[in-house]
Design a protein around this motif. Structure first.
Motif, short mmCIF file in Angstrom:
data_model
loop_
_atom_site.label_atom_id
_atom_site.label_comp_id
_atom_site.label_asym_id
_atom_site.label_seq_id
_atom_site.Cartn_x
_atom_site.Cartn_y
_atom_site.Cartn_z
N PHE A 138 0.75 -1.90 -0.03
CA PHE A 138 0.51 0.34 -0.10
C PHE A 138 0.67 1.19 0.04
CE2 PHE A 138 -2.49 3.33 1.91
CZ PHE A 138 -3.28 3.66 1.40
N PHE A 139 1.80 1.22 0.83
CA PHE A 139 2.59 2.15 0.89
C PHE A 139 4.27 2.80 0.03
CE2 PHE A 139 0.58 2.62 5.01
CZ PHE A 139 0.26 3.21 5.18
N SER A 140 3.71 1.63 -0.85
CA SER A 140 4.89 1.70 -1.92
C SER A 140 4.63 2.11 -3.32
CB SER A 140 5.64 0.18 -1.91
OG SER A 140 4.65 -0.56 -2.38
N GLN A 141 2.44 1.54 -3.99
CA GLN A 141 2.27 2.61 -4.71
C GLN A 141 1.95 3.53 -4.61
OE1 GLN A 141 2.24 -0.30 -7.30
NE2 GLN A 141 3.01 -1.23 -5.23
N PRO A 142 2.04 4.07 -6.17
CA PRO A 142 2.31 6.14 -5.82
C PRO A 142 0.45 6.11 -6.03
CG PRO A 142 3.43 5.03 -7.64
CD PRO A 142 3.13 3.80 -7.18
N ASP A 143 -0.45 5.42 -6.70
CA ASP A 143 -1.59 4.70 -6.59
C ASP A 143 -2.58 5.06 -5.57
OD1 ASP A 143 -1.12 2.30 -6.56
OD2 ASP A 143 -3.23 2.23 -8.13
N HIS A 144 -1.87 4.34 -5.07
CA HIS A 144 -2.57 4.18 -3.34
C HIS A 144 -2.69 5.17 -2.39
CE1 HIS A 144 -2.42 -0.57 -3.46
NE2 HIS A 144 -3.85 0.18 -4.30
N LEU A 145 -0.76 6.11 -2.53
CA LEU A 145 -0.70 7.18 -1.86
C LEU A 145 -1.23 8.34 -2.06
CD1 LEU A 145 3.12 6.39 -1.84
CD2 LEU A 145 1.57 6.18 0.05
N ALA A 146 -1.82 7.95 -3.76
CA ALA A 146 -2.56 9.70 -4.30
C ALA A 146 -3.48 9.48 -3.53
CB ALA A 146 -2.90 9.35 -6.03
N LEU A 147 -4.40 8.04 -3.06
CA LEU A 147 -6.11 8.03 -3.24
C LEU A 147 -5.81 8.41 -1.25
CD1 LEU A 147 -8.56 7.24 -3.50
CD2 LEU A 147 -8.16 4.87 -2.65
N LEU A 148 -4.93 8.15 -0.62
CA LEU A 148 -4.77 8.20 0.51
C LEU A 148 -4.23 9.86 0.57
CD1 LEU A 148 -4.43 6.68 3.66
CD2 LEU A 148 -1.70 7.84 2.95
N ALA A 149 -3.87 10.65 -0.07
CA ALA A 149 -3.82 11.32 -0.15
C ALA A 149 -5.15 12.69 -0.09
CB ALA A 149 -2.65 12.55 -0.37
N LEU A 150 -5.42 12.29 -1.23
CA LEU A 150 -7.47 12.43 -1.50
C LEU A 150 -7.92 11.87 -0.53
CD1 LEU A 150 -8.78 14.41 -3.66
CD2 LEU A 150 -9.30 11.50 -4.16
N VAL A 151 -8.22 11.17 0.54
CA VAL A 151 -9.04 11.03 1.29
C VAL A 151 -8.52 12.00 2.72
CG1 VAL A 151 -9.66 9.44 3.18
CG2 VAL A 151 -9.84 8.39 0.91
N ILE A 152 -7.34 11.84 2.97
CA ILE A 152 -7.31 13.26 4.08
C ILE A 152 -7.30 14.40 4.31
CG2 ILE A 152 -5.02 14.11 5.32
CD1 ILE A 152 -3.22 11.43 5.40
N VAL A 153 -7.22 14.76 2.17
CA VAL A 153 -7.38 16.35 2.58
C VAL A 153 -9.12 16.31 2.22
CG1 VAL A 153 -7.13 17.89 0.19
CG2 VAL A 153 -5.25 16.88 0.55
N GLY A 154 -9.82 15.05 2.03
CA GLY A 154 -10.71 15.33 1.53
C GLY A 154 -11.78 15.49 3.03
N GLY A 155 -11.08 14.55 3.86
CA GLY A 155 -11.61 14.50 5.32
C GLY A 155 -11.39 16.04 6.49
N LEU A 156 -10.36 16.55 5.80
CA LEU A 156 -9.66 17.23 6.45
C LEU A 156 -11.05 19.11 6.40
CD1 LEU A 156 -6.42 16.86 6.72
CD2 LEU A 156 -7.87 17.21 8.55
N ALA A 157 -11.26 18.73 4.51
CA ALA A 157 -11.90 20.05 4.72
C ALA A 157 -13.62 19.49 5.16
CB ALA A 157 -12.24 19.57 2.71
N LEU A 158 -13.97 18.32 5.19
CA LEU A 158 -15.33 17.96 5.83
C LEU A 158 -15.88 18.30 6.90
CD1 LEU A 158 -18.10 16.82 4.97
CD2 LEU A 158 -17.24 14.37 6.19
N ALA A 159 -14.42 17.92 7.60
CA ALA A 159 -14.02 18.11 9.24
C ALA A 159 -13.77 19.48 9.95
CB ALA A 159 -12.58 17.84 10.04
N ARG A 160 -13.79 20.17 9.04
CA ARG A 160 -13.29 22.07 8.71
C ARG A 160 -14.82 22.33 8.34
NH1 ARG A 160 -8.71 25.80 5.78
NH2 ARG A 160 -10.01 28.25 6.92
N ARG A 161 -15.43 22.01 7.38
CA ARG A 161 -16.61 22.58 7.24
C ARG A 161 -17.42 22.17 8.32
NH1 ARG A 161 -20.00 21.00 1.25
NH2 ARG A 161 -22.10 22.59 2.03
N LEU A 162 -17.88 20.72 8.77
CA LEU A 162 -18.61 20.49 9.80
C LEU A 162 -18.35 21.05 11.04
CD1 LEU A 162 -19.21 17.16 8.95
CD2 LEU A 162 -20.30 18.36 8.27
#
Length: 63
Positions: free
Chosen positions: A35-59
């Motif tokens: 999981f941590f050695s594949q670029p597509d997995h890392l990109a998805l992880l970054a997207l989930v983190i950014v989306g979660g932070l944005a959602l938490a900030r909005r809520l």
């Protein structure tokens, strides 16, 4: 709030069309290393983190 719940429900579904080919039957350590050695997995992880932070900030905003 229903739109957010629907979006979260849809985002947790697994779509095989987005999966890359290959077998993934391995130990927990092997799975984490994969999981941590594949670029597509890392990109998805970054997207989930950014989306979660944005959602938490909005809520947490009280307007």
């Amino acid at each position: 709030m229903q739109k957010i719940a629907a979006a979260l429900a849809l985002s947790t579904t697994s779509l095989s069309v987005f999966a890359h080919p290959g077998e993934h039957h391995m130990s927990l350590a092997g799975m984490l290393a994969h999981f941590f050695s594949q670029p597509d997995h890392l990109a998805l992880l970054a997207l989930v983190i950014v989306g979660g932070l944005a959602l938490a900030r909005r809520l947490s905003r009280k307007d």
